[in-house]
Scaffold this motif. Structure first.
Motif, short mmCIF file in Angstrom:
data_model
loop_
_atom_site.label_atom_id
_atom_site.label_comp_id
_atom_site.label_asym_id
_atom_site.label_seq_id
_atom_site.Cartn_x
_atom_site.Cartn_y
_atom_site.Cartn_z
N VAL A 16 12.80 23.55 -16.66
CA VAL A 16 13.85 23.04 -17.51
C VAL A 16 13.30 22.40 -18.76
N ARG A 18 11.54 21.99 -21.89
CA ARG A 18 10.96 22.76 -22.97
C ARG A 18 10.90 21.87 -24.19
N VAL A 179 23.38 17.78 -18.70
CA VAL A 179 22.00 18.24 -18.59
C VAL A 179 21.84 19.15 -17.37
N ALA A 183 20.72 23.11 -17.47
CA ALA A 183 19.63 23.66 -16.66
C ALA A 183 20.16 24.79 -15.77
N PHE A 186 20.94 27.87 -17.89
CA PHE A 186 19.70 28.45 -18.36
C PHE A 186 19.03 29.27 -17.26
N ASN A 187 18.91 28.66 -16.09
CA ASN A 187 18.28 29.37 -14.98
C ASN A 187 19.12 30.54 -14.52
N GLY C 114 16.86 27.00 -9.22
CA GLY C 114 15.42 26.97 -9.38
C GLY C 114 14.65 26.77 -8.11
#
Lengths: 324, 291, 252
Positions: A16, A18, A179, A183, A186-187, C114
């Motif tokens: 996460v 970056r 947030v 994440a 994004f994943n 994840g």
């Protein structure tokens, strides 16, 4: 020729953190200091954060999965009312009320997600539009549950026992959820399920040839999107301490829609940027409600005609190498 | 049980509005393959024009209605010529986005100019009611039937017996061939949009005395209009009219016997059921995709 | 391995595929040819369940598959490419190929969270996908958006996507159409290699390119099989020559 392949192997990560995120995150964390803890500004900021979550949820559905949804305010409302009612009647902690909001919103999404397989383009748009209006009507008329037009007033809002009712606290709570949502999105985009969503969007025929169960995938996209929007709704209820049917309806749906269109479809940064622009315009033109709608509506038309990629297109030109 | 005929007749009167709304949507869709999500908002704008004519200019009802229809026509033509023409080949999503953007912008403009306080819309026609046995036909109901009949009749005449109507039917079937035959695509599209929005204006004017004049007045009717259009198969005028009337009757039945205040929700639920059984409505055709 | 008997496909009154028999063993390159409109793609569509089978049976390793839903076909080991490269335009080339592994991977929401098992599976899948891209010579555009690739690359991508799951039977619908000269060589090698490990059924009009690859050719005309045999024999078969060159009334 192989170097790009090696590049792909090296650069892939499900992390996460970056570098490009640290600056905005830092500003976001320090914001209360920057505005000298002004409760009004913090309230506005918290509202923006909440709307950014909804924008991400809608982008997941429309941008990533290609499912037209003109009823996002419906999921938002389900989440808001669930949280408010659980709080007002059973004094439930947010740690329970928010997941409940997500679950109920996801459940309600079956109403439109289930037929989504058979409905294309326009029909899906109309059905989701109807859904949003129907939810608003239920909120208004089912007085026994929702207090009708009197709305629901929340009692003390607690998270894990801690009183978080103040704008400052809710700002950080919402920010944490945002947030996490970023994440998550994004994943998601970079793994199997996210690819399946995009595959269904781009070519249902090829997707099913690859073994993607198209109907179930669409339903899942609706469910996840609704769950996120539901949580955001719950956060809004907690922030405002009071919700009423007029907060949800066609206008709200149109605003959410504007966020993802201005931001550009299938883009996390775009969705957040779009939410920011819509929030700013709404604040500036707050005096005359009609004015903000006029500005945003015209913006959407201009964007669709001349800048179809919205903010995402602009970001891409600035940082062509960044992955989403 | 004696009230059923009354409910049906009142439902038909209400359904006439839905039929008009659906007709406007279908006229535009058939010609340009675009679903005009801004249909309601455009109608609202026309209704305000009528209101202005009635209360400020003190024009008689017929002229006010004509003003609204003319305004709607002009609005439709402008929108098509200035904006939508560029979108002929764009994706469904893009077309939807633009019409939704227009929805917002027009709604906002009306709200900004005229405010959000509901205004009373004057009674259009204060003749007395008609009685047929146990059924009472209020002036509003009669007016709805009359306007639907006139406009639907006029539309049919237009489509069957004029060059313009022929042109519109041609571009619905096969645009390329139509152009080869000398049909002016641009002119025909503009006129189709003009007619469609004019119908929206008529719908709004008829609805205004009941819903009161406010920017959001057409939100529900828009939904009902879409439902009617879908039920009618999103293709033919007769489908749209039948769809509208059926939806009106069902809505009134639901309002009387089930839940007066959740009728839209229930009708919406019924629509979902219909779509599950017949994904293309009752008169629609399945569209296959070639691989 | 694949046994089709009496397969017929009808659209309304039109019979597109008429009482068609086809047998394919586990390995080798086989061709399906015929004039335009002969029913070749329709047969492939029926085989992959994109259109209904009006009559006949299709058995894969003894299991009847003429009734399964389209997304189940890949579970029986059948993968395909499309006549018009149906790539996922909004995804990168690599992601496109990764979708080809959808049926063989399991990550769902755990990927979005994840979790470690998801990561492992994802890494392994990416390795396989990259290798598939290398097979067709597209590794250098792995990260490019598919919609921006030239059409020839998109067709190659389509093939890579079909091959990545290492299916038992891969159906290639005119894979060489639209491919540029430079890529033809790579694609031919790729097809030849594939034919050693699995069954490849190829529809192709560019007969000169592939006649030497195939071990058996089946010819369709008006939905019926009119010839079947080694390439050399087919080339000389009078019925075949007539159907390609002779007078035909109308269909295209």
């Amino acid at each position: 020729m192989v170097s790009s392949a090696v590049e792909s192997r090296r650069r892939f990560s499900l992390g996460v953190v970056r570098p490009t995120l640290l600056a905005p995150l830092g500003i976001a964390l320090a914001l209360p200091l920057l505005v000298r803890f002004n409760a009004y500004f913090l309230g506005v900021a918290a509202e923006f954060v909440i709307f950014a979550i909804v924008a991400l949820s809608l982008d997941l559905l429309m941008g990533r999965s290609g499912q037209i949804s003109l009823g996002q305010s419906g999921f938002f409302a389900v989440g808001a009312y669930t949280t408010a009612i659980l709080n007002a009647r059973s004094h439930l902690d947010l740690a329970v009320a928010l997941p409940a909001a997500a679950a109920l919103a996801a459940l309600s999404s079956l109403i439109v997600g289930f037929p989504a397989e058979r409905l294309r383009g326009h029909y899906l748009g109309i059905v989701t539009l109807g859904f949003g209006v129907a939810v608003a009507q239920i909120a208004l008329k089912w007085s026994a549950l929702t207090n009708g037009d009197e709305g629901v007033r929340l009692e003390t809002v607690r998270l894990f026992g801690v009183d978080v009712g103040a704008p400052l606290h809710m700002y950080y709570v919402a920010l944490a959820v945002l947030v996490a949502t970023i994440a998550f999105s994004f994943n998601l985009a970079r793994t199997r399920l996210g690819r399946a969503f995009a595959a269904v969007r781009d070519s249902e025929i090829a997707a099913s040839a690859m073994g993607v169960p198209v109907a179930r995938t669409k339903m899942l996209a609706f469910a996840i999107s609704a769950a996120l929007a539901g949580v955001a709704g719950g956060l809004l209820a907690a922030l405002d301490g009071f919700i009423a049917p007029e907060d949800f309806g066609i206008t709200q749906t149109l605003l959410f829609f504007a966020m993802v269109i201005v931001g550009g479809l299938d883009s996390i940064a775009g969705a957040i940027g779009g939410a920011l622009i819509v929030e700013i315009v709404s604040q500036i033109a707050a005096a005359t409600n009609g004015l903000s709608l006029l500005i945003l509506g015209s913006t959407i038309v201009v964007v669709a005609l001349y800048f179809p990629s919205g903010l995402k297109g602009i970001f891409a030109r600035l940082a062509p190498d960044a992955e989403r | 049980m004696e009230i059923i005929p009354q409910i049906v007749v009142s439902g038909l009167a209400e359904g006439s509005l839905f039929a008009l709304a659906a007709l406007g949507i279908i006229v535009i869709f058939n010609a340009s393959q675009i679903v005009n999500f801004a249909q309601g908002a455009m109608g609202v704008a026309a209704a305000y024009v009528a209101w202005f004519s009635l209360t400020v200019l003190h024009l008689p009802f017929v002229l006010a209605l004509a003003a609204a229809i003319t305004f709607g026509f002009a609005l439709g033509v402008s929108v098509e010529t200035l904006l939508l023409r560029r979108l002929q080949d764009a994706s469904t999503m893009t077309q939807m986005v633009v019409t939704l953007g227009l929805f917002m912008a027009i709604l906002g403009a009306v709200g900004a100019l005229c405010g959000y306080n509901p205004r009373a819309f004057p009674e259009l026609w204060s003749q007395h009611s008609f009685e047929f046995g146990s059924v009472i036909l209020r002036p509003q109901d009669t007016l709805n039937f009359a306007i639907l009949g006139t406009l639907a009749g006029g539309l049919t005449l237009l489509f069957r017996h004029t060059k313009l109507g022929l042109a519109m039917r041609a571009i619905t079937q096969d645009r390329f061939a139509a152009r080869l035959m000398g049909v002016s695509l641009t002119r025909t599209l503009a006129l189709a949009w003009g007619i469609g929005v004019a119908l929206a204006g008529a719908t709004a004017v008829l609805a205004a005395p009941v819903t009161t004049l406010t920017p959001g007045m057409m939100d529900s009717i828009l939904i009902y209009g879409f439902v009617a259009a879908i039920v009618g198969g999103f293709g033919t005028f007769s489908g749209a009219i039948v769809g509208g009337l059926v939806v009106g009757v069902i809505d009134n039945l639901v309002k009387t016997f089930l839940a007066p205040e959740l009728s839209l929700t229930i009708v919406f639920g019924l629509l979902l059921l219909v779509l599950y059984v017949r994904p293309n409505g009752f008169f629609g055709r399945r569209v296959a995709q070639k691989v | 391995m694949l046994a089709c008997r009496g397969v017929s496909v009808r659209f309304g009154g039109l019979v597109s595929v008429d009482d068609f028999d086809l047998d394919l063993p586990k390995r080798g390159i086989f061709m399906l040819v015929g004039p335009n409109g002969a029913g070749k793609t329709t047969f492939i569509n029926a085989l992959t369940r994109l259109c209904p089978v009006a009559a006949g049976s299709i058995k894969m390793d003894g299991v009847e598959i003429s009734n399964v839903s389209p997304d189940q076909v890949v579970e029986y080991g059948i993968a395909r490419s499309f006549q018009k490269a149906e790539v996922f335009g909004g995804l990168s080339a690599l992601d496109n190929v990764l979708v080809g592994l959808h049926a063989q991977t399991r990550t769902g929401l755990d990927g979005a969270l994840g979790l470690p098992t998801a990561r492992r599976e994802e890494f392994a899948a990416r390795e396989r996908a990259l290798r598939a891209l290398e097979e067709v010579g597209l590794a250098h555009v792995a990260r490019s958006r598919a919609s921006r690739l030239p059409y020839g690359y998109q067709k190659l991508l389509d093939v890579a996507r079909a091959l990545v799951s290492e299916p038992k039977l891969v159906l290639l619908d005119e894979p060489f159409a639209g491919v540029s000269e430079g890529e033809v060589h790579t694609l031919r090698d790729c097809v030849r290699r594939a034919g050693r490990e699995r069954a490849v059924l190829m529809i192709e009009h560019h007969l000169e390119l592939v006649m030497d690859l195939a071990v058996r050719v089946t010819v369709l005309d008006f939905g019926r099989k009119i010839a079947e045999g080694p390439p050399a024999a087919i080339r000389r078969d009078p019925a075949v020559i007539r159907s390609y060159l002779g007078t035909r009334s109308g269909t295209s």
